[in-house]
Design a protein around this motif. Structure first.
Motif, short mmCIF file in Angstrom:
data_model
loop_
_atom_site.label_atom_id
_atom_site.label_comp_id
_atom_site.label_asym_id
_atom_site.label_seq_id
_atom_site.Cartn_x
_atom_site.Cartn_y
_atom_site.Cartn_z
N ARG A 79 0.81 -1.15 -0.02
CA ARG A 79 0.22 -0.06 0.14
C ARG A 79 0.69 1.20 -0.05
NH1 ARG A 79 -2.67 -3.03 3.60
NH2 ARG A 79 -2.08 -1.68 5.38
N ALA A 80 1.93 1.15 0.63
CA ALA A 80 2.82 2.41 0.69
C ALA A 80 3.91 2.57 -0.57
CB ALA A 80 3.82 2.25 1.84
N ALA A 81 3.68 1.61 -1.51
CA ALA A 81 4.41 1.53 -2.88
C ALA A 81 5.96 1.37 -2.55
CB ALA A 81 3.97 2.77 -3.64
N LEU A 82 6.16 0.42 -1.66
CA LEU A 82 7.73 0.31 -1.30
C LEU A 82 8.03 -1.11 -1.94
CD1 LEU A 82 7.41 1.45 2.48
CD2 LEU A 82 8.40 2.74 0.49
N VAL A 83 7.37 -1.57 -2.55
CA VAL A 83 7.64 -3.07 -2.95
C VAL A 83 8.07 -2.79 -4.51
CG1 VAL A 83 6.82 -5.38 -3.64
CG2 VAL A 83 6.18 -4.17 -1.53
N ASP A 84 9.40 -3.58 -4.80
CA ASP A 84 9.83 -3.52 -6.30
C ASP A 84 9.60 -5.02 -7.11
OD1 ASP A 84 10.85 -0.90 -6.52
OD2 ASP A 84 12.79 -1.74 -5.12
N GLU A 85 9.84 -5.92 -6.18
CA GLU A 85 9.62 -7.13 -6.61
C GLU A 85 8.83 -8.10 -5.63
OE1 GLU A 85 12.91 -9.47 -8.04
OE2 GLU A 85 13.56 -7.89 -9.48
N LEU A 86 8.01 -9.21 -5.98
CA LEU A 86 7.58 -10.20 -5.09
C LEU A 86 8.16 -11.38 -5.53
CD1 LEU A 86 3.85 -9.33 -5.26
CD2 LEU A 86 5.31 -8.79 -3.10
N GLY A 114 -6.82 -3.92 -9.15
CA GLY A 114 -5.89 -4.60 -8.74
C GLY A 114 -4.30 -4.06 -9.01
N ILE A 115 -3.54 -4.30 -8.38
CA ILE A 115 -2.12 -3.95 -8.56
C ILE A 115 -1.55 -5.04 -9.79
CG2 ILE A 115 0.25 -4.05 -7.48
CD1 ILE A 115 -1.10 -3.58 -4.85
N GLN A 116 -0.75 -4.13 -10.69
CA GLN A 116 -0.51 -4.73 -11.91
C GLN A 116 1.07 -5.17 -11.60
OE1 GLN A 116 -2.31 -5.29 -14.73
NE2 GLN A 116 -0.62 -6.51 -15.55
N LEU A 117 1.17 -6.84 -12.12
CA LEU A 117 2.41 -7.26 -11.89
C LEU A 117 2.93 -8.06 -13.04
CD1 LEU A 117 1.44 -9.39 -8.71
CD2 LEU A 117 2.60 -7.21 -8.85
N MET A 131 7.37 -18.04 -7.81
CA MET A 131 7.13 -16.86 -8.94
C MET A 131 8.02 -15.72 -8.41
SD MET A 131 3.16 -17.57 -9.78
CE MET A 131 2.64 -17.41 -7.94
N ARG A 132 8.72 -15.06 -9.30
CA ARG A 132 9.27 -13.80 -9.17
C ARG A 132 8.68 -12.68 -9.85
NH1 ARG A 132 14.45 -13.13 -11.46
NH2 ARG A 132 14.54 -10.78 -11.42
N LEU A 133 8.16 -11.70 -9.42
CA LEU A 133 7.34 -10.80 -10.09
C LEU A 133 7.70 -9.28 -9.87
CD1 LEU A 133 4.84 -12.83 -8.55
CD2 LEU A 133 3.90 -12.19 -10.92
N ARG A 134 7.54 -8.47 -10.74
CA ARG A 134 7.84 -6.96 -10.54
C ARG A 134 6.44 -6.41 -10.47
NH1 ARG A 134 10.62 -5.84 -15.22
NH2 ARG A 134 12.49 -6.31 -14.16
#
Length: 139
Positions: A79-86, A114-117, A131-134
């Motif tokens: 939610r804080a937009a602090l994620v580059d990858e999952l 939704g959040i686009q990955l 799974m590695r996702l951006r």
């Protein structure tokens, strides 16, 4: 608590000053690790994740931070937009709607919201799928 029994440095980020809890942590870490307890209280009474990451970048020279979390903290980072990858591990098992959510993201109910990955890598790890996702910028 197991981290406190290993050699190295441990940073405990907290949102409140709790002397009793800090004393327990210091006692557990004694003679094992270098323990630092730091308050990153945000206005909402939770850890200010931006301040924590700023401290890690500037104060500890961390360029990459890997976070293994439950749904609440993972959702807070997202939610804080602090994620580059999952990096997600999916087991071949289904749970019901009463199970703990992967990410706590209230208010997102449709694909359009939704959040686009973007998939970067998919691999089998034993019987599980990694799974590695951006995380793509919001449009």
């Amino acid at each position: 608590a197991q981290l406190l029994r290993l050699p190295g440095s441990v940073l405990v980020a907290t949102a409140k000053d709790d002397a009793q809890h800090a004393d327990l942590l210091r006692a557990a870490a004694r003679d094992h690790c270098d323990l630092e307890i730091r308050n990153f209280a945000g206005v909402d009474g939770r850890v200010d994740l931006r301040a924590l990451l700023r401290f890690l970048a500037m104060g500890k020279q961390c360029n990459d931070v890997f976070v293994e979390t439950g749904g609440m903290l993972a959702g807070a980072f997202m939610r804080a937009a602090l994620v580059d990858e999952l990096i997600l591990y999916v087991a071949p098992r289904l749970l019901g709607s009463d199970a703990q959510a992967l990410l706590d993201l209230p208010g997102i109910r449709t694909l359009a919201e939704g959040i686009q990955l973007e998939f970067l890598d998919v691999a089998m790890v034993g019987k599980d799928c990694r799974m590695r996702l951006r995380v793509l910028p919001a449009v």
